[in-house]
Design a protein around this motif. Sequence first.
Motif, PDB file in Angstrom:
ATOM      1  N   LYS A  26       0.815  -1.216   0.000  1.00 53.43           N
ATOM      2  CA  LYS A  26       0.000   0.000   0.000  1.00 53.43           C
ATOM      3  C   LYS A  26       0.849   1.266   0.000  1.00 53.43           C
ATOM      4  O   LYS A  26       0.442   2.275  -0.554  1.00 53.43           O
ATOM      5  CB  LYS A  26      -0.977   0.001   1.177  1.00 53.43           C
ATOM      6  CG  LYS A  26      -0.348   0.211   2.534  1.00 53.43           C
ATOM      7  CD  LYS A  26      -1.403   0.285   3.627  1.00 53.43           C
ATOM      8  CE  LYS A  26      -0.897   0.557   5.005  1.00 53.43           C
ATOM      9  NZ  LYS A  26       0.470   0.769   5.274  1.00 53.43           N
ATOM     10  N   ASP A  56      -1.178 -12.073  -4.945  1.00 54.56           N
ATOM     11  CA  ASP A  56      -1.879 -10.795  -5.105  1.00 54.56           C
ATOM     12  C   ASP A  56      -3.062 -10.702  -4.133  1.00 54.56           C
ATOM     13  O   ASP A  56      -3.886 -11.619  -4.049  1.00 54.56           O
ATOM     14  CB  ASP A  56      -2.351 -10.618  -6.545  1.00 54.56           C
ATOM     15  CG  ASP A  56      -1.189 -10.576  -7.539  1.00 54.56           C
ATOM     16  OD1 ASP A  56      -0.011 -10.577  -7.104  1.00 54.56           O
ATOM     17  OD2 ASP A  56      -1.465 -10.553  -8.746  1.00 54.56           O
ATOM     18  N   ASN A  57      -3.104  -9.596  -3.394  1.00 56.05           N
ATOM     19  CA  ASN A  57      -4.165  -9.284  -2.435  1.00 56.05           C
ATOM     20  C   ASN A  57      -4.189 -10.218  -1.212  1.00 56.05           C
ATOM     21  O   ASN A  57      -5.208 -10.327  -0.541  1.00 56.05           O
ATOM     22  CB  ASN A  57      -5.540  -9.244  -3.109  1.00 56.05           C
ATOM     23  CG  ASN A  57      -6.540  -8.472  -2.276  1.00 56.05           C
ATOM     24  OD1 ASN A  57      -6.199  -7.482  -1.625  1.00 56.05           O
ATOM     25  ND2 ASN A  57      -7.775  -8.923  -2.265  1.00 56.05           N
ATOM     26  N   ARG A 167      -2.346  -5.654   3.022  1.00 58.70           N
ATOM     27  CA  ARG A 167      -2.275  -6.709   2.015  1.00 58.70           C
ATOM     28  C   ARG A 167      -1.128  -6.482   1.042  1.00 58.70           C
ATOM     29  O   ARG A 167      -0.737  -5.355   0.791  1.00 58.70           O
ATOM     30  CB  ARG A 167      -3.606  -6.795   1.246  1.00 58.70           C
ATOM     31  CG  ARG A 167      -4.729  -7.264   2.149  1.00 58.70           C
ATOM     32  CD  ARG A 167      -6.046  -7.453   1.407  1.00 58.70           C
ATOM     33  NE  ARG A 167      -6.999  -8.102   2.286  1.00 58.70           N
ATOM     34  CZ  ARG A 167      -7.150  -9.428   2.383  1.00 58.70           C
ATOM     35  NH1 ARG A 167      -6.450 -10.234   1.624  1.00 58.70           N
ATOM     36  NH2 ARG A 167      -8.014  -9.940   3.233  1.00 58.70           N
ATOM     37  N   VAL A 169      -0.366  -6.102  -2.383  1.00 56.26           N
ATOM     38  CA  VAL A 169      -1.200  -5.718  -3.523  1.00 56.26           C
ATOM     39  C   VAL A 169      -0.890  -6.606  -4.727  1.00 56.26           C
ATOM     40  O   VAL A 169      -1.786  -7.189  -5.341  1.00 56.26           O
ATOM     41  CB  VAL A 169      -1.007  -4.222  -3.868  1.00 56.26           C
ATOM     42  CG1 VAL A 169      -1.818  -3.835  -5.101  1.00 56.26           C
ATOM     43  CG2 VAL A 169      -1.382  -3.355  -2.673  1.00 56.26           C
ATOM     44  N   LYS A 170       0.395  -6.710  -5.060  1.00 51.75           N
ATOM     45  CA  LYS A 170       0.798  -7.517  -6.221  1.00 51.75           C
ATOM     46  C   LYS A 170       2.247  -7.954  -6.053  1.00 51.75           C
ATOM     47  O   LYS A 170       3.072  -7.177  -5.600  1.00 51.75           O
ATOM     48  CB  LYS A 170       0.646  -6.702  -7.511  1.00 51.75           C
ATOM     49  CG  LYS A 170       0.971  -7.483  -8.775  1.00 51.75           C
ATOM     50  CD  LYS A 170       0.535  -6.746 -10.025  1.00 51.75           C
ATOM     51  CE  LYS A 170       0.766  -7.528 -11.285  1.00 51.75           C
ATOM     52  NZ  LYS A 170       0.164  -8.843 -11.324  1.00 51.75           N
TER      53      LYS A 170
END
Length: 181
Positions: A26, A56-57, A167, A169-170
């Motif tokens: 993030k 991812d996520n 999280r 993200v990627k």
Amino acid sequence: MSEEAPAAAAAEPDPKLENTLILELKDGAVTIELLPELAPQHVERIKTLARAGFYDNTPFHRVIEGFMAQGGDPTGTGTGGAREQGYADLPAEFSPPNRARFVRGTCGMARTMNPHSANSQFFIMFASAPSLDGQYTIWGRVVAGMEIVDKIKRGTGNNGIVQGPDRLVKARVAADAPAAA
């Protein structure tokens, strides 16, 4: 003829980029140098899962101040992994402490009490932890963006479980990134 050489060279993947993992969090990007000379099977698993979009996520479900941030479990419970998608657990690839140590920025694989149970969960060290040396597989080290790792939301209690976790993200292998224009 001289114009063909650069095109041929470009077709070969750059080994440095092939062994660089980028985690988008993030607060920004974290660059990890993969260490296949220490843990070839674990590095291959991380790259395979990143390329499949597995990470991812996913949440950083266990984060302990002054110790480490753990992720790689899509369920966020600490009990999930990629075995549900058919990926078998990996045999331990522990490095002797004279080859590699768990210091700030080291990336290791989480496991159960069984040394051969690493699957998809991993952790990034906030600080040195000599007690882990030779006991867990080291597969990479943060080379840029450790200040981003430091911003991951911390958990509470002895186990560091995070409520409303940050999280990943990627995750992507640098060799797969689109070329800069």
